[in-house]
Design a protein around this motif. Structure first.
Motif, mmCIF file in Angstrom:
data_model
loop_
_atom_site.group_PDB
_atom_site.id
_atom_site.type_symbol
_atom_site.label_atom_id
_atom_site.label_comp_id
_atom_site.label_asym_id
_atom_site.label_seq_id
_atom_site.Cartn_x
_atom_site.Cartn_y
_atom_site.Cartn_z
ATOM 1 N N UNK A 19 0.850 -1.193 0.000
ATOM 2 C CA UNK A 19 0.000 0.000 0.000
ATOM 3 C C UNK A 19 0.884 1.242 0.000
ATOM 4 N N UNK A 20 0.460 2.256 -0.720
ATOM 5 C CA UNK A 20 1.223 3.490 -0.847
ATOM 6 C C UNK A 20 0.733 4.526 0.161
ATOM 7 N N UNK A 21 1.674 5.173 0.840
ATOM 8 C CA UNK A 21 1.385 6.195 1.841
ATOM 9 C C UNK A 21 2.261 7.422 1.593
ATOM 10 N N UNK A 22 1.951 8.502 2.299
ATOM 11 C CA UNK A 22 2.794 9.690 2.341
ATOM 12 C C UNK A 22 3.333 9.803 3.765
ATOM 13 N N UNK A 23 4.631 10.096 3.895
ATOM 14 C CA UNK A 23 5.228 10.269 5.223
ATOM 15 C C UNK A 23 4.788 11.614 5.789
ATOM 16 N N UNK A 54 10.946 3.620 0.480
ATOM 17 C CA UNK A 54 10.673 5.033 0.248
ATOM 18 C C UNK A 54 11.116 5.471 -1.144
ATOM 19 N N UNK A 55 10.324 6.331 -1.744
ATOM 20 C CA UNK A 55 10.709 7.016 -2.969
ATOM 21 C C UNK A 55 11.348 8.319 -2.517
ATOM 22 N N UNK A 56 12.605 8.522 -2.865
ATOM 23 C CA UNK A 56 13.413 9.609 -2.302
ATOM 24 C C UNK A 56 12.982 11.018 -2.694
ATOM 25 N N UNK A 57 12.240 11.167 -3.771
ATOM 26 C CA UNK A 57 11.821 12.513 -4.162
ATOM 27 C C UNK A 57 10.446 12.820 -3.593
ATOM 28 N N UNK A 58 10.209 14.091 -3.353
ATOM 29 C CA UNK A 58 8.921 14.540 -2.827
ATOM 30 C C UNK A 58 8.108 15.084 -3.998
ATOM 31 N N UNK A 59 6.873 14.619 -4.188
ATOM 32 C CA UNK A 59 6.046 15.141 -5.274
ATOM 33 C C UNK A 59 5.890 16.655 -5.163
ATOM 34 N N UNK A 77 -4.913 12.668 -3.748
ATOM 35 C CA UNK A 77 -4.611 13.050 -5.126
ATOM 36 C C UNK A 77 -3.217 12.564 -5.541
ATOM 37 N N UNK A 78 -2.223 12.752 -4.681
ATOM 38 C CA UNK A 78 -0.853 12.330 -4.973
ATOM 39 C C UNK A 78 -0.781 10.796 -5.050
ATOM 40 N N UNK A 83 -0.009 5.737 -7.816
ATOM 41 C CA UNK A 83 -0.422 4.328 -7.765
ATOM 42 C C UNK A 83 -0.528 3.749 -9.169
ATOM 43 N N UNK A 84 -0.818 4.584 -10.134
ATOM 44 C CA UNK A 84 -1.000 4.124 -11.508
ATOM 45 C C UNK A 84 0.291 4.116 -12.316
ATOM 46 N N UNK A 85 1.386 4.482 -11.682
ATOM 47 C CA UNK A 85 2.671 4.563 -12.406
ATOM 48 C C UNK A 85 3.289 3.185 -12.531
#
Length: 85
Positions: A19-23, A54-59, A77-78, A83-85
Motif C-alpha cells: 500500500x502506498x502512503x505519504x510520510x 521510500x521514494x526519495x523525491x517529494x512530489x 490526489x498524490x 499508484x497508476x505509475x
C-alpha cells in the motif's frame, strides 16, 4: 536513513503490504504514514522505517506544504497519481 515529510512510502510488511502512503512525520525508528482515507492526517499509521520502501523525491504538490497545512484530499490526489505509475 533520512526520511522527510512528503516522501512516498510503500508498506513492505503487515496487512497493508504494497500500500502506498505519504510520510507525515518521523520519530526515531518510526515514521507516521497517511493515505488520506483509512489513515487520515489526524490519525496516521505508525510503522517502523525498516518495514517501508521510500521514494526519495517529494512530489511537487507536497513540496510547499507542512505537517500542519497538509490535507487528506492532497494526499489522496498524490497517491492516486503515483499508484497508476
Amino acid at each position: 536513513m533520512d526520511y522527510e515529510f512528503g516522501m512516498l512510502a510503500w508498506s513492505m510488511a503487515g496487512h497493508d503490504k504494497d500500500k502506498l502512503y505519504v510520510i507525515i512525520k518521523t520519530e526515531g525508528e518510526y515514521v507516521y504514514l497517511s493515505d488520506g482515507r483509512l489513515k487520515p492526517v489526524e490519525r496516521p499509521k505508525k510503522k517502523k522505517w525498516k518495514h517501508i520502501q521510500v521514494r526519495k523525491t517529494i512530489p511537487e504538490e507536497l513540496c510547499s506544504l507542512t505537517e500542519e497545512t497538509i490535507k487528506n484530499e492532497e494526499i489522496r490526489k498524490v497517491i492516486r497519481r503515483f499508484s497508476n505509475v
